[in-house]
Scaffold this motif. Structure first.
Motif, PDB file in Angstrom:
ATOM      1  N   ALA A 121       0.823  -1.201   0.000  1.00 43.99           N
ATOM      2  CA  ALA A 121       0.000   0.000   0.000  1.00 43.99           C
ATOM      3  C   ALA A 121       0.866   1.264   0.000  1.00 43.99           C
ATOM      4  O   ALA A 121       0.552   2.258  -0.688  1.00 43.99           O
ATOM      5  CB  ALA A 121      -0.919   0.002   1.221  1.00 43.99           C
ATOM      6  N   PHE A 122       1.957   1.224   0.757  1.00 42.65           N
ATOM      7  CA  PHE A 122       2.850   2.387   0.806  1.00 42.65           C
ATOM      8  C   PHE A 122       3.450   2.679  -0.562  1.00 42.65           C
ATOM      9  O   PHE A 122       3.573   3.840  -0.978  1.00 42.65           O
ATOM     10  CB  PHE A 122       3.951   2.120   1.828  1.00 42.65           C
ATOM     11  N   GLU A 123       3.842   1.614  -1.279  1.00 36.89           N
ATOM     12  CA  GLU A 123       4.404   1.798  -2.619  1.00 36.89           C
ATOM     13  C   GLU A 123       3.353   2.295  -3.607  1.00 36.89           C
ATOM     14  O   GLU A 123       3.651   3.082  -4.506  1.00 36.89           O
ATOM     15  CB  GLU A 123       4.985   0.477  -3.126  1.00 36.89           C
ATOM     16  N   ARG A 124       2.120   1.843  -3.442  1.00 35.47           N
ATOM     17  CA  ARG A 124       1.072   2.213  -4.381  1.00 35.47           C
ATOM     18  C   ARG A 124       0.623   3.651  -4.195  1.00 35.47           C
ATOM     19  O   ARG A 124       0.425   4.383  -5.162  1.00 35.47           O
ATOM     20  CB  ARG A 124      -0.115   1.263  -4.224  1.00 35.47           C
ATOM     21  N   GLY A 125       0.419   4.064  -2.943  1.00 33.06           N
ATOM     22  CA  GLY A 125      -0.015   5.418  -2.667  1.00 33.06           C
ATOM     23  C   GLY A 125      -1.487   5.628  -2.993  1.00 33.06           C
ATOM     24  O   GLY A 125      -2.153   4.779  -3.593  1.00 33.06           O
ATOM     25  N   GLY A 126      -2.025   6.776  -2.594  1.00 33.74           N
ATOM     26  CA  GLY A 126      -3.418   7.091  -2.858  1.00 33.74           C
ATOM     27  C   GLY A 126      -4.314   6.765  -1.670  1.00 33.74           C
ATOM     28  O   GLY A 126      -3.931   6.052  -0.741  1.00 33.74           O
ATOM     29  N   ARG A 127      -5.544   7.290  -1.699  1.00 40.17           N
ATOM     30  CA  ARG A 127      -6.457   7.133  -0.573  1.00 40.17           C
ATOM     31  C   ARG A 127      -6.900   5.690  -0.388  1.00 40.17           C
ATOM     32  O   ARG A 127      -6.984   5.199   0.734  1.00 40.17           O
ATOM     33  CB  ARG A 127      -7.675   8.028  -0.788  1.00 40.17           C
ATOM     34  N   VAL A 128      -7.201   5.016  -1.495  1.00 40.47           N
ATOM     35  CA  VAL A 128      -7.663   3.632  -1.381  1.00 40.47           C
ATOM     36  C   VAL A 128      -6.560   2.753  -0.791  1.00 40.47           C
ATOM     37  O   VAL A 128      -6.808   1.930   0.095  1.00 40.47           O
ATOM     38  CB  VAL A 128      -8.102   3.094  -2.759  1.00 40.47           C
ATOM     39  N   ALA A 129      -5.334   2.949  -1.277  1.00 43.70           N
ATOM     40  CA  ALA A 129      -4.211   2.163  -0.748  1.00 43.70           C
ATOM     41  C   ALA A 129      -3.983   2.482   0.727  1.00 43.70           C
ATOM     42  O   ALA A 129      -3.679   1.584   1.524  1.00 43.70           O
ATOM     43  CB  ALA A 129      -2.952   2.452  -1.556  1.00 43.70           C
ATOM     44  N   ALA A 130      -4.129   3.742   1.099  1.00 44.95           N
ATOM     45  CA  ALA A 130      -3.959   4.106   2.507  1.00 44.95           C
ATOM     46  C   ALA A 130      -5.016   3.425   3.368  1.00 44.95           C
ATOM     47  O   ALA A 130      -4.726   2.990   4.497  1.00 44.95           O
ATOM     48  CB  ALA A 130      -4.051   5.618   2.662  1.00 44.95           C
ATOM     49  N   LEU A 131      -6.225   3.276   2.833  1.00 42.53           N
ATOM     50  CA  LEU A 131      -7.298   2.634   3.585  1.00 42.53           C
ATOM     51  C   LEU A 131      -6.988   1.159   3.836  1.00 42.53           C
ATOM     52  O   LEU A 131      -6.990   0.703   4.987  1.00 42.53           O
ATOM     53  CB  LEU A 131      -8.622   2.779   2.828  1.00 42.53           C
ATOM     54  N   TRP A 132      -6.705   0.400   2.751  1.00 46.30           N
ATOM     55  CA  TRP A 132      -6.478  -1.027   2.986  1.00 46.30           C
ATOM     56  C   TRP A 132      -5.113  -1.291   3.610  1.00 46.30           C
ATOM     57  O   TRP A 132      -4.912  -2.304   4.286  1.00 46.30           O
ATOM     58  CB  TRP A 132      -6.715  -1.870   1.732  1.00 46.30           C
ATOM     59  N   GLY A 133      -4.167  -0.352   3.427  1.00 45.69           N
ATOM     60  CA  GLY A 133      -2.902  -0.494   4.151  1.00 45.69           C
ATOM     61  C   GLY A 133      -3.095  -0.331   5.646  1.00 45.69           C
ATOM     62  O   GLY A 133      -2.502  -1.054   6.454  1.00 45.69           O
ATOM     63  N   GLY A 134      -3.956   0.618   6.022  1.00 50.85           N
ATOM     64  CA  GLY A 134      -4.263   0.812   7.436  1.00 50.85           C
ATOM     65  C   GLY A 134      -5.015  -0.372   8.024  1.00 50.85           C
ATOM     66  O   GLY A 134      -4.771  -0.783   9.163  1.00 50.85           O
ATOM     67  N   ILE A 135      -5.927  -0.922   7.239  1.00 49.26           N
ATOM     68  CA  ILE A 135      -6.650  -2.121   7.690  1.00 49.26           C
ATOM     69  C   ILE A 135      -5.669  -3.270   7.918  1.00 49.26           C
ATOM     70  O   ILE A 135      -5.777  -4.022   8.907  1.00 49.26           O
ATOM     71  CB  ILE A 135      -7.726  -2.518   6.661  1.00 49.26           C
ATOM     72  N   ALA A 136      -4.689  -3.422   7.007  1.00 52.75           N
ATOM     73  CA  ALA A 136      -3.692  -4.482   7.157  1.00 52.75           C
ATOM     74  C   ALA A 136      -2.867  -4.280   8.416  1.00 52.75           C
ATOM     75  O   ALA A 136      -2.570  -5.237   9.147  1.00 52.75           O
ATOM     76  CB  ALA A 136      -2.788  -4.529   5.928  1.00 52.75           C
ATOM     77  N   LEU A 137      -2.488  -3.028   8.712  1.00 52.42           N
ATOM     78  CA  LEU A 137      -1.737  -2.758   9.941  1.00 52.42           C
ATOM     79  C   LEU A 137      -2.583  -3.067  11.173  1.00 52.42           C
ATOM     80  O   LEU A 137      -2.082  -3.606  12.172  1.00 52.42           O
ATOM     81  CB  LEU A 137      -1.282  -1.297   9.970  1.00 52.42           C
ATOM     82  N   GLY A 138      -3.881  -2.724  11.109  1.00 54.62           N
ATOM     83  CA  GLY A 138      -4.761  -3.052  12.222  1.00 54.62           C
ATOM     84  C   GLY A 138      -4.888  -4.547  12.425  1.00 54.62           C
ATOM     85  O   GLY A 138      -4.873  -5.045  13.557  1.00 54.62           O
ATOM     86  N   ALA A 139      -4.995  -5.290  11.310  1.00 53.39           N
ATOM     87  CA  ALA A 139      -5.081  -6.749  11.405  1.00 53.39           C
ATOM     88  C   ALA A 139      -3.788  -7.327  11.969  1.00 53.39           C
ATOM     89  O   ALA A 139      -3.815  -8.309  12.719  1.00 53.39           O
ATOM     90  CB  ALA A 139      -5.386  -7.333  10.026  1.00 53.39           C
ATOM     91  N   LEU A 140      -2.654  -6.714  11.607  1.00 51.31           N
ATOM     92  CA  LEU A 140      -1.379  -7.154  12.186  1.00 51.31           C
ATOM     93  C   LEU A 140      -1.379  -6.995  13.704  1.00 51.31           C
ATOM     94  O   LEU A 140      -0.878  -7.855  14.428  1.00 51.31           O
ATOM     95  CB  LEU A 140      -0.226  -6.348  11.578  1.00 51.31           C
ATOM     96  N   ALA A 141      -1.940  -5.898  14.183  1.00 52.05           N
ATOM     97  CA  ALA A 141      -2.003  -5.683  15.629  1.00 52.05           C
ATOM     98  C   ALA A 141      -2.853  -6.746  16.305  1.00 52.05           C
ATOM     99  O   ALA A 141      -2.570  -7.170  17.434  1.00 52.05           O
ATOM    100  CB  ALA A 141      -2.549  -4.298  15.924  1.00 52.05           C
ATOM    101  N   PHE A 142      -3.907  -7.196  15.627  1.00 55.33           N
ATOM    102  CA  PHE A 142      -4.753  -8.246  16.190  1.00 55.33           C
ATOM    103  C   PHE A 142      -4.102  -9.624  16.104  1.00 55.33           C
ATOM    104  O   PHE A 142      -4.549 -10.560  16.758  1.00 55.33           O
ATOM    105  CB  PHE A 142      -6.099  -8.276  15.473  1.00 55.33           C
ATOM    106  N   ALA A 143      -3.071  -9.751  15.256  1.00 50.25           N
ATOM    107  CA  ALA A 143      -2.360 -11.027  15.138  1.00 50.25           C
ATOM    108  C   ALA A 143      -1.124 -11.074  16.026  1.00 50.25           C
ATOM    109  O   ALA A 143      -0.843 -12.081  16.668  1.00 50.25           O
ATOM    110  CB  ALA A 143      -1.960 -11.281  13.681  1.00 50.25           C
ATOM    111  N   HIS A 144      -0.380  -9.964  16.057  1.00 55.30           N
ATOM    112  CA  HIS A 144       0.842  -9.909  16.861  1.00 55.30           C
ATOM    113  C   HIS A 144       1.220  -8.442  17.021  1.00 55.30           C
ATOM    114  O   HIS A 144       1.776  -7.833  16.095  1.00 55.30           O
ATOM    115  CB  HIS A 144       1.969 -10.671  16.163  1.00 55.30           C
TER     116      HIS A 144
END
Length: 281
Positions: free
Chosen positions: A249-272
């Motif tokens: 998501a960071f490499e892609r850039g843009g609002r949509v990428a920021a959204l699903w990149g943030g979701i992925a980071l949140g899911a990472l927090a729920f995993a470890h």
């Protein structure tokens, strides 16, 4: 360069994949009689195989068939560069390259679907216990509440979130087979990790060849299997699948990428939470 579809190589690769799956199910499963002491050295391993495993003609046919098809692929590459042509045809299309990562990943992680239950050695016992609790809670119509005070408690499990256990519980709710649910979640996460790395590397380099190699390397690396399966740290399967997504998501850039990149980071927090902290940093 324009590549024509190499039907001969596709056929050979398909046959090899089928033979590997059949070998995994019928022949490799016979090695389950060996205990951990049987792998101390190559000589000891071969001695244990000779003494404890009885192979039948089907095992010999399957093994020789797989070796023969592999040798044919190598020979065709050396003489006519057919494997290079196959890879060129695959990487000429984004759709084909992504599906190649997924299909090759299914072949690479076929060991998750070996017969029998899971090994309770290493860290697996605690993680299987939490997964079982999550599965039984969901089956009873209850939402499992996360706590580290069960079993080994803190700090042994303090850095693991609940995402993996919830995924296993949901898979068990569907298939009604606990060990199969574990295998399904582990396999899907492992394959998804290769697809995610492919996407990240392609986004960073715009090279499908680099993405394909990176995806295969990520799935086939020994530490990936060692940490998750051999050491029994099953929740890290979700980490391997999620970790490439914020970077993609960071490499892609843009609002949509920021959204699903943030979701992925949140899911990472729920995993470890620890991995999520360093990925965010």
């Amino acid at each position: 360069m324009r590549y024509r579809r190499p039907d001969d190589m596709l056929a050979l690769c398909s046959v090899l994949a089928l033979l590997l799956f059949v070998l995994q199910y019928f022949t490799i499963s016979k090695f389950s009689v060996l205990d951990s002491a049987g792998y101390i050295s190559l000589g000891h391993f071969l001695e244990n195989v000779r003494d404890k495993i009885e192979f039948d003609p089907l095992d010999v046919v399957l093994g020789l068939g797989a070796v023969g098809v592999f040798a044919a692929l190598v020979l065709l590459q050396v003489l006519r560069r057919r494997l290079t042509i196959l890879l060129g045809w695959i990487c000429a299309s984004q759709w084909r390259a992504q599906w190649a990562v997924v299909l090759l990943g299914m072949v690479a992680v076929r060991y998750y679907f070996a017969r029998g239950g899971m090994n309770w050695a290493g860290d697996a016992s605690a993680h299987l216990t939490y997964a079982k609790i999550a599965a039984e809670s969901l089956a009873a119509g209850e939402w499992p509440i996360w706590s580290n005070y069960l079993g080994c408690g803190t700090p042994y499990l303090q850095f693991y979130g609940f995402l993996f256990f919830y995924l296993v519980g949901l898979a068990d709710f569907v298939c009604r087979d606990f060990y199969l649910a574990i295998k399904i979640v582990l396999a899907i996460c492992h394959i998804a990790s290769g697809w995610a790395i492919y996407g990240f590397v392609w986004q960073a380099t715009r090279s499908r060849q680099a993405g394909l190699v990176a995806g295969l390397a990520y799935m086939l690396s020994f530490w990936h299997v060692q940490q998750v399966l051999v050491m029994g740290r099953y929740p890290l399967a979700a980490i391997y699948a999620l970790l490439p997504l914020p970077f993609w998501a960071f490499e892609r850039g843009g609002r949509v990428a920021a959204l699903w990149g943030g979701i992925a980071l949140g899911a990472l927090a729920f995993a470890h939470p620890g991995y999520a902290f360093w990925a965010t940093g």
